[in-house]
Design an enzyme around this catalytic site. Structure first.
Site, PDB file in Angstrom:
ATOM      1  CB  CYS A 150      45.486  39.366  43.804  1.00  0.00           C
ATOM      2  SG  CYS A 150      46.477  39.993  42.482  1.00  0.00           S
ATOM      3  CD  GLU A 209      46.433  43.191  44.072  1.00  0.00           C
ATOM      4  OE1 GLU A 209      47.215  42.291  44.965  1.00  0.00           O
ATOM      5  OE2 GLU A 209      45.785  43.196  43.374  1.00  0.00           O
TER       6      GLU A 209
END
Length: 542
Positions: free
Chosen positions: A327, A293
């Protein structure tokens, strides 16, 4: 060995504590914060049963007071990494053969330790190491980590329970083995929960792990290690090394027994990892699992029917919680001309109300960014926006690193939809807004989809269901987590599995069974009860 079909405790999401004035949890975390702040810890390498101190150390400081040293950690040399690999492999068979319910019990105990005696410790450590305010520390280091551990146990049983059909003459079974070799977990600074989950999820499925935490998160990673040890995790299952990332990774990827990487971090680093694994592919025993990720350039797009106050709240929370160092943080917004005047005045007012300073003061919404490199990068983009004719800073724009790495929450408005800060991941408290003509709603959705290489999170605000449906379809590839009338952050384990595609990663959805399945290798077993003794089939006769 006794056998049974065991049911694990039903996973429930950990309630978020309020930390209201005069609450016991506030008193507990502040007491722990002061205790940690006024002492220094020494963090060794953890390899098997050994705590190795190399005497080559680095200081750990708090981003909001970067001259204050809270401890040191020891740096590994190549020989230590090789020793960690050998130790992991030496412990692999025993760990893999442990009955799954005993592996589950270890991590369920870890969850309860965090919920109880370690809650103040892990929150305080996260406040110090990562400069999170108490709410951000609570939802991360306590609640999300507890949720990962509880739900992963439940997901593991769901995976094991997924079995093929059989009939009266044949019994078909699927067994889920750990991968052949060891797993390499590389974890980021921004979430204590992610730092724990990446090695723990692989270990829960019977794998052994080499874990390299971020240099900026070692202080709170030490609490994770202490919790896992107290929960009964055997030595050598998760081996922890710190130090030069390139050296550690090169040593790991050179091993024939490397079986997979669990990564959260930058897109550039992840692509280099993928390339290195590809170059070494003929050397490995098996095809390594690559789970990552990475970055995001996450968006908010508002339709002309949107509620102004909801849009403003979504921008402030989505862009500025934890200084935009998520993120999933909103870093670009597309707002309709008809609402812009009202949104602008409300947004400026709300941003100016945000207080900034040490997380020890619970009145502060904003604290410091993680380190000087991040500070300097953000300051350079802010300075450039002050110079550019196609950009305007409408609120914020100041910064100061004399005591801590403080960047004011900053809103840039641009007339150029491809302006640098509309496309580049900044990872800080800066959001850029592009105002579009109401009639160009459909074209704007296409613009949102095409502007960024990333596809992690995004949000649409609208009261018009046709507009919501159009956005949901048009942006189906632009975000792995898509939010309707909410900010694009705050995914909850078991509710919103997290991950994105494009340059945002492999979309293996942490917080779901999909991620755990990546750390297992299935073997089909067919058992025939009455075995044929003649090769001839009926079609061979008259």
């Amino acid at each position: 060995m006794l056998k049974g079909f065991f049911q694990v405790p039903k996973a429930v999401n950990e309630p978020v504590k309020s930390y209201a004035p005069n609450s016991p949890e506030k008193a507990a975390v502040l007491a722990e914060y002061k205790k940690m702040w006024n002492s220094k810890i020494d963090v060794p390498l953890y390899i098997g049963s050994e705590e190795i101190r190399t005497r080559n150390t680095k200081d750990m400081t708090a981003p909001h007071d970067h001259k204050h040293v809270v401890g040191t950690y020891h740096l590994a040399e190549k020989a230590h990494v090789e020793k960690a690999i050998a130790n992991a492999l030496a412990n692999k068979v025993k760990w893999a053969n442990m009955a799954w319910e005993h592996r589950a019990a270890i991590f369920l105990k870890a969850a309860e330790l965090i919920a109880g005696p370690y809650r103040a410790k892990i929150n305080a450590a996260t406040m110090i190491a990562q400069s999170k305010n108490i709410y951000q520390a609570e939802i991360d280091a306590s609640c999300e980590l507890i949720d990962f551990l509880r739900y992963n146990v439940e997901f593991m049983t769901q995976i094991y329970g997924d079995q093929p059909k059989s009939d009266s003459g044949v019994w078909n079974r699927l067994e889920y083995r750990p991968l052949e070799g060891f797993i390499y977990a590389i974890t980021p600074f921004n979430f204590t929960a992610i730092a724990a989950n990446l090695p723990a999820s692989a270990a829960m499925m019977g794998n052994v792990v080499i874990w390299k935490p971020s240099d900026s998160q070692v202080f709170s990673a030490k609490i994770i290690i202490d919790i896992f040890k107290e929960a009964g995790l055997p030595d050598g299952v998760i081996n922890v090394v710190f130090g030069d990332a390139q050296m550690i990774s090169e040593t790991v990827f050179a091993s024939r027994d490397f079986a997979g990487v669990h990564f959260t971090g930058s897109t550039h680093v992840f692509k280099d990892i993928w390339k290195t694994i590809g170059n070494n592919i003929h050397h490995y025993k098996t095809y390594p699992r690559i789970v990552g990720e990475t970055g995001g350039k996450d968006f908010i797009v508002a339709h002309a029917s949107a509620n102004v106050q909801q849009v403003v709240a979504g921008i402030v929370r989505g862009a500025f919680e934890f200084q935009g160092q998520k993120c999933s943080a909103a870093s670009r917004a597309y707002l309709p001309q008809s609402l812009w005047s009202e949104i602008k005045s409300e947004l400026i007012k709300e941003v100016q109300s945000l207080k900034m300073g040490s997380p020890e003061d619970f009145g502060n919404f904003i604290t410091a960014v993680i380190h000087e490199g991040s500070f300097d990068k953000l300051a350079s983009f802010i300075d450039q926006a002050k110079k550019d004719a196609d950009a305007e800073i409408i609120v914020g724009g100041n910064y100061d690193k004399s005591v801590g790495y403080f960047i004011e929450p900053t809103v840039i408005v641009t007339t150029n939809p491809k302006y640098a800060t509309m496309e580049t991941e900044l990872f800080g408290p800066v959001i850029t807004i592009y105002v579009y003509e109401d009639k160009k709603w459909s074209e704007t959705l296409q613009l949102v989809d095409e502007t960024s290489e990333y596809a992690l999170t995004g949000a649409v605000f609208s009261k018009d269901r046709y507009a919501i449906e159009e956005a949901t379809v048009a942006l189906q590839n632009a975000a792995g987590n898509f939010y309707i009338n909410d900010k694009p952050t705050g995914a909850v384990v078991g509710m919103q599995p997290f991950g994105g595609a494009r340059s945002s990663g492999t979309n293996d959805k942490a917080g779901s069974a999909l991620n755990l399945l990546r750390w297992a290798s299935a073997r089909t077993i067919k058992e025939t009860f009455v075995t044929p003794a003649d090769y001839r089939y009926p079609f061979l006769g008259e």
